[in-house]
Design an enzyme around this catalytic site. Structure first.
Site, short mmCIF file in Angstrom:
data_model
loop_
_atom_site.label_atom_id
_atom_site.label_comp_id
_atom_site.label_asym_id
_atom_site.label_seq_id
_atom_site.Cartn_x
_atom_site.Cartn_y
_atom_site.Cartn_z
N LYS A 16 0.91 -1.31 -0.46
CA LYS A 16 0.21 -0.01 -0.02
C LYS A 16 0.42 1.08 0.04
O LYS A 16 0.61 2.13 -0.63
CB LYS A 16 -1.16 -0.03 1.65
CG LYS A 16 -2.13 1.13 1.13
CD LYS A 16 -3.06 0.83 1.61
CE LYS A 16 -3.06 1.33 3.35
NZ LYS A 16 -4.01 1.16 4.40
N SER A 17 1.91 1.22 1.14
CA SER A 17 2.33 2.36 0.69
C SER A 17 3.20 3.29 -0.45
O SER A 17 3.53 4.08 -0.79
CB SER A 17 3.68 1.88 1.61
OG SER A 17 2.90 2.00 3.05
N ARG A 21 2.90 5.95 -3.47
CA ARG A 21 3.82 6.90 -3.60
C ARG A 21 3.70 6.65 -5.26
O ARG A 21 4.98 7.75 -6.02
CB ARG A 21 5.48 6.09 -2.97
CG ARG A 21 5.59 6.57 -1.66
CD ARG A 21 6.09 5.85 -0.80
NE ARG A 21 6.73 6.57 0.58
CZ ARG A 21 5.43 6.39 1.79
NH1 ARG A 21 4.50 5.45 1.38
NH2 ARG A 21 5.82 7.04 2.94
N GLY A 88 -4.92 7.46 6.05
CA GLY A 88 -4.22 8.73 6.25
C GLY A 88 -2.88 8.78 5.76
O GLY A 88 -2.90 10.15 5.68
N ARG A 116 -8.71 11.76 12.73
CA ARG A 116 -7.45 11.41 13.31
C ARG A 116 -6.51 12.77 12.53
O ARG A 116 -7.27 13.32 12.30
CB ARG A 116 -6.61 10.20 11.66
CG ARG A 116 -7.51 9.20 11.75
CD ARG A 116 -7.12 7.87 11.49
NE ARG A 116 -5.85 7.76 10.87
CZ ARG A 116 -5.12 7.12 10.20
NH1 ARG A 116 -5.59 6.82 8.83
NH2 ARG A 116 -3.70 6.75 10.33
N GLN A 162 5.03 9.46 7.00
CA GLN A 162 4.42 9.80 6.41
C GLN A 162 4.75 11.66 6.57
O GLN A 162 4.54 11.99 5.99
CB GLN A 162 2.58 9.84 7.04
CG GLN A 162 2.07 8.63 6.81
CD GLN A 162 0.68 8.25 7.01
OE1 GLN A 162 -0.28 9.27 8.38
NE2 GLN A 162 0.12 7.53 7.28
N ASP A 312 1.84 -1.33 12.24
CA ASP A 312 0.87 -1.74 11.22
C ASP A 312 0.90 -3.30 12.03
O ASP A 312 -1.07 -3.26 11.19
CB ASP A 312 0.39 -1.20 9.94
CG ASP A 312 0.07 0.28 9.46
OD1 ASP A 312 -0.23 0.76 10.39
OD2 ASP A 312 0.85 0.57 8.72
N LYS A 339 -4.31 5.44 15.50
CA LYS A 339 -4.50 4.74 14.18
C LYS A 339 -6.47 4.99 13.37
O LYS A 339 -7.12 5.49 14.02
CB LYS A 339 -4.12 3.31 13.86
CG LYS A 339 -2.58 3.45 13.81
CD LYS A 339 -2.06 3.82 13.00
CE LYS A 339 -0.40 3.62 12.90
NZ LYS A 339 0.26 4.06 11.38
N ARG A 388 -7.44 -3.26 9.75
CA ARG A 388 -6.38 -4.17 10.29
C ARG A 388 -7.06 -4.67 11.57
O ARG A 388 -7.08 -6.06 11.84
CB ARG A 388 -5.50 -3.47 10.81
CG ARG A 388 -4.70 -3.10 10.02
CD ARG A 388 -3.06 -2.81 10.02
NE ARG A 388 -2.47 -2.11 8.98
CZ ARG A 388 -2.09 -2.18 7.47
NH1 ARG A 388 -2.24 -3.63 6.79
NH2 ARG A 388 -2.07 -1.77 6.54
#
Length: 428
Positions: A16-17, A21, A88, A116, A162, A312, A339, A388
């Site tokens: 996902k990260s 990007r 987020g 958040r 982040q 995570d 989170k 999660r």
């Protein structure tokens, strides 16, 4: 629900990260980039939709995604609010992107994301000249970018990839050198991938700290990106295979960036049986196929220093701890309280409802394991709209006598749309 052992070979969705990007950097490049293995969950699609609203062309081509970028400084002012959904990562990284573009944009999110805190991102970006209007530094928010923005040197008060990435994204369109100082190293996907797009990212390490510097404005060249499998998504299956007797599962193409593989190091400390097959590098990221077999786990005291590399994955680690022999102690996890939900409180309550013995502390959980005896099960447990929590308790259900019911599996689609189907495949 309880099921048979996990067998065969599976492939989890893209990281996902890295997916977020790859879309952002492709949109900032001049020309056409191709992305394979992109995670097609709701969070990543929120990033794609926002970039389209600012002028990038993003289309699906079979199994790949094609991005025609507009260049750094070439984004257009959106004519509607940018909807981040539950993401987020989308919100915080795009704030960085917008901070050094000279226009105004508004950003909204769902009920969970709107709770958040965003102040840790807006604070350094404000130093660079951007301005933000919101109630209590949460979404919805109006962002007024600075043009030109001002380069800064910023020491991260807490470990946050982040926040680091938001500053580095702002730096791409900022004249001069912007430097981020990390007292504790965090995941480095931004630095690795920016180099792939032709950006000179300077990284120095001394006295345990990292200094990351970018001199802007930068030109990004288009790039073909192969996204490795998400180590966070793979962790649910690695824990499940470790807990369910007779399991022997291969999880293909898992990213093993050293800033992200903490869950596997801790599982091995607990006695997990994990083999790393065909280690290789894909798009600048280390990758391997993981063979995970059932093993008897033992409780450990988790070093707080490893937390940034598995922040995570703690919810599913708590599940592993609940079935281990002995006590597992975690600390230094205040970050988990902000989170998608308060993950310490949510997991303490969820595991307690399933029959585990859990003590909640200010900054972690102490879990007294069952010694491999199946949890009683039960529920429905509250997921608090947190993907999660939902997936972790699905894993707990596999290692329980009567199964674990959750109040909703809908949030799972934000990060792992085919989770339940893949779980069914592995346990057939």
């Amino acid at each position: 629900m309880p099921a048979g052992p996990l067998k065969g070979r599976i492939r989890v969705p893209g990281d996902k990260s890295i997916s977020h990007r790859s879309l952002m950097f492709s949109a900032l490049a001049v020309g056409r980039s191709r992305i394979e293995g992109l995670l097609e969950g709701e969070d990543v699609l929120a990033t794609a939709a926002a970039l389209r609203m600012m002028g990038a062309t993003i289309v699906q081509d079979g199994g790949a995604w094609i991005v025609d970028g507009v260049g750094v400084g070439g984004l257009l002012e959106p004519d509607m609010p940018l909807d981040m959904g539950n993401s987020g990562t989308s919100a915080r990284l795009l704030m960085g992107l917008l901070a050094s573009h000279g226009f105004r944009a508004s950003m909204i999110g769902d009920a969970s994301l709107s709770k958040r805190p965003m102040g840790r991102v807006t604070e350094p970006l404000s130093q660079m000249g951007a301005s933000f209007q919101s109630a209590d530094w949460r979404l919805p928010m109006i962002i007024e970018g600075a043009h030109p923005a001002v380069p800064i040197e910023y020491r991260l008060p807490v470990a946050s990839a982040q926040v680091k990435s938001a500053i580095l994204l702002a730096a791409l369109n900022t004249p001069g050198t912007t430097t981020v100082i990390e007292p504790i190293p965090t995941r480095d996907h931004t630095e690795r991938m920016l180099r792939g797009f032709g950006v000179d990212v300077e990284v120095e390490e001394s006295a345990g700290e990292r200094r990351i510097a970018i001199t802007g404005p930068c030109d990004l060249k288009p790039c073909d990106v192969m996204v490795p499998g998400d180590p966070s998504s793979a962790a649910f299956f690695a824990v499940a295979a470790s807990l369910v007797p007779e399991s022997d599962l291969v999880i293909e193409n898992v990213g093993l960036n050293p800033t992200r593989d903490g869950i596997y190091r801790v599982l091995e400390q607990m006695g997990a049986n994990i083999d790393y097959l065909d280690r290789r590098e894909v798009g600048g990221e280390p990758v391997a196929d993981l063979r995970v077999r059932h093993a008897k786990l033992t409780g450990v005291t988790v070093d707080p220093a490893i937390a940034p590399s598995m922040i995570d994955e703690f919810p599913v680690l708590f599940v592993a701890a609940a079935l281990a022999e002995g006590t597992t102690v975690t600390s230094g996890l205040e970050e988990l309280r902000v989170k998608e939900s308060d993950r310490l409180s949510a997991m303490a309550a969820a595991l307690g409802a399933a029959g585990a013995t859990v003590e909640e502390n200010d900054d972690g959980l102490t879990i007294h394991g069952s010694g491999g005896v199946a949890l009683a099960g039960g529920g429905p447990v509250a997921t608090h709209l947190d993907h999660r929590i939902a997936m972790s308790m699905a894993v707990a259900g596999l290692a329980s006598r009567d199964g674990v019911a959750v109040d909703s599996i809908d949030p799972i689609a934000t990060s792992f749309p085919n989770f339940t189907a893949l779980l069914d495949t592995a346990t057939r």
